[in-house]
Scaffold this active site. Structure first.
Site, PDB file in Angstrom:
ATOM      1  N   GLU A  62      85.093  47.771 101.857  1.00 48.54           N
ATOM      2  CA  GLU A  62      86.157  48.735 101.532  1.00 48.54           C
ATOM      3  C   GLU A  62      85.727  50.184 101.667  1.00 48.54           C
ATOM      4  O   GLU A  62      86.514  51.043 102.079  1.00 48.54           O
ATOM      5  CB  GLU A  62      86.684  48.485 100.098  1.00 48.54           C
ATOM      6  CG  GLU A  62      87.559  47.249  99.960  1.00 48.54           C
ATOM      7  CD  GLU A  62      86.774  45.984  99.664  1.00 48.54           C
ATOM      8  OE1 GLU A  62      85.529  46.005  99.792  1.00 48.54           O
ATOM      9  OE2 GLU A  62      87.393  44.982  99.302  1.00 48.54           O
ATOM     10  N   GLY A 119      89.193  41.803 100.462  1.00 51.94           N
ATOM     11  CA  GLY A 119      90.075  40.959  99.654  1.00 51.94           C
ATOM     12  C   GLY A 119      89.873  39.476  99.935  1.00 51.94           C
ATOM     13  O   GLY A 119      90.186  38.629  99.084  1.00 51.94           O
ATOM     14  N   GLU A 150      87.083  38.472  97.800  1.00 54.24           N
ATOM     15  CA  GLU A 150      87.568  38.511  96.413  1.00 54.24           C
ATOM     16  C   GLU A 150      88.398  37.269  96.075  1.00 54.24           C
ATOM     17  O   GLU A 150      88.319  36.749  94.964  1.00 54.24           O
ATOM     18  CB  GLU A 150      88.365  39.802  96.200  1.00 54.24           C
ATOM     19  CG  GLU A 150      87.453  41.031  96.262  1.00 54.24           C
ATOM     20  CD  GLU A 150      88.216  42.343  96.269  1.00 54.24           C
ATOM     21  OE1 GLU A 150      88.988  42.573  97.223  1.00 54.24           O
ATOM     22  OE2 GLU A 150      88.059  43.133  95.329  1.00 54.24           O
ATOM     23  N   ALA A 181      92.380  42.387 102.756  1.00 51.19           N
ATOM     24  CA  ALA A 181      93.771  42.788 102.599  1.00 51.19           C
ATOM     25  C   ALA A 181      94.231  43.386 103.928  1.00 51.19           C
ATOM     26  O   ALA A 181      93.409  43.843 104.725  1.00 51.19           O
ATOM     27  CB  ALA A 181      93.896  43.819 101.485  1.00 51.19           C
TER      28      ALA A 181
END
Ligand code: CO8
Length: 275
Positions: A148, A125, A128, A80
């Protein structure tokens, strides 16, 4: 106006959908930020998968498989967008997580296989998003991780849910708690990566070969199988078997099921229509 992180114009399309016959290639095209998932990229991805779903709803054989990739040769997706996260309130942080979950849900809802074609970093992300795909194929140059915790965050686009399913609970905990990155050897051994390739060209050729094999089969059956696999994963056995029974029954609603069985009995090749 330009994007502060990338220097690209704000209105430049950062997600491309290219069609090659019945294969759609969705490419995140933000290489200067290693294809990091900004809110704009997430919105564009959601729109891209909604567009593909609409095409398939209109014509069940128009798209038989989707490849998800990152542009630039260095990263699939490096996570992200970290810059977009600074200064978020807890509520805005949760909303940002929901935006990624919507993309993951759109990938899982698509009634055709989606293959993550990873060439380079698949972090946070990015991993993911790959985990939301049906399969992860990757080049030898790829690196995976859920870093993260290095940022004081936890996975927010499904990593705590889908990583344990892919690699087992203990391996997922170890990866998430340490945030360490793993290379292709470990990713294959862990069962995260289904197939590895020497380079990007071989990766895409391999993914297309898989879709070509899928496309020989009845499209409604593949869609039903994906529906059951996605819905049943992680549910108790009784629920999962009930979902399978329901999906099996639904196959009898399709012309392709009657054609497939008739072709076998008549000792001929089936002529599937996708209906
Ligand atoms: N977000 C924003 N920009 C990024 C990101 C990212 N995730 N990753 C890389 N970039 C940018 C860099 O800032 C840099 O831009 P600039 O040149 O303008 O400074 C450019 O991409 C190139 O990166 P590097 O110079 O760092 O390249 P290196 O080869 O030195 O390093 C790495 C490559 C190792 C991939 C490094 O960039 C890195 O560690 N990136 C961050 C990886 C990471 O921590 N990802 C997880 C992010 S958190 C997350 O994904 C949470 C998901 C759920 C969130 C839910 C709410 C939104």
């Amino acid at each position: 106006m330009t994007d502060a992180a990338t220097g690209t114009p704000n209105d430049a399309p950062e997600v491309r959908v290219d069609r090659d016959g019945d294969v759609a290639v969705v490419t995140i095209d933000r290489p200067r930020a290693l294809n990091a998932l900004s809110p704009a990229v997430l919105a564009a991805l959601e729109a891209a998968f909604a567009g593909l779903a609409a095409d398939i709803a209109h014509d069940g054989t128009s798209v038989r498989g989707v490849l998800l990739a990152g542009e630039g040769g260095r990263a699939f997706i490096a996570g992200a967008d970290i810059r977009a996260m600074s200064g978020l309130t807890p509520e805005a942080g949760a909303d940002a997580a929901r935006a990624g979950h919507r993309v993951a849900a759109a990938i899982e809802a698509l009634p055709v296989p989606v293959i993550a074609c990873v060439d380079g970093f698949a972090l946070g992300g990015g991993l993911e998003m790959a985990l939301a795909c049906d399969l992860i194929y990757a080049t030898d140059a790829s690196t995976f991780g859920q870093p993260e915790v290095h940022l004081g965050l936890i996975p927010g686009f499904g990593g705590t849910v889908r990583l344990p399913r892919a690699v087992g609970l203990a391996a997922a905990k170890e990866l998430i708690y340490t945030g360490r990155r793993i290379g292709i050897d470990e990713a294959v051994a862990a069962g995260l990566v289904a197939r590895r390739y020497a380079d990007r060209e071989a990766l895409f050729a391999g993914a297309r070969e898989t879709i070509a094999l899928v496309a020989q089969n009845a499209a409604p059956a593949v869609g039903l199988a994906k529906r059951v696999l996605v819905a049943a994963t992680g549910t108790p056995t009784a629920t999962a078997t009930e979902l399978e029974i329901e999906g099996f029954g639904d196959a009898f609603r399709t012309d392709d099921m009657r054609e497939g069985v008739a072709a076998f009995i008549e000792k001929r090749e089936p002529r599937f229509t996708g209906a």
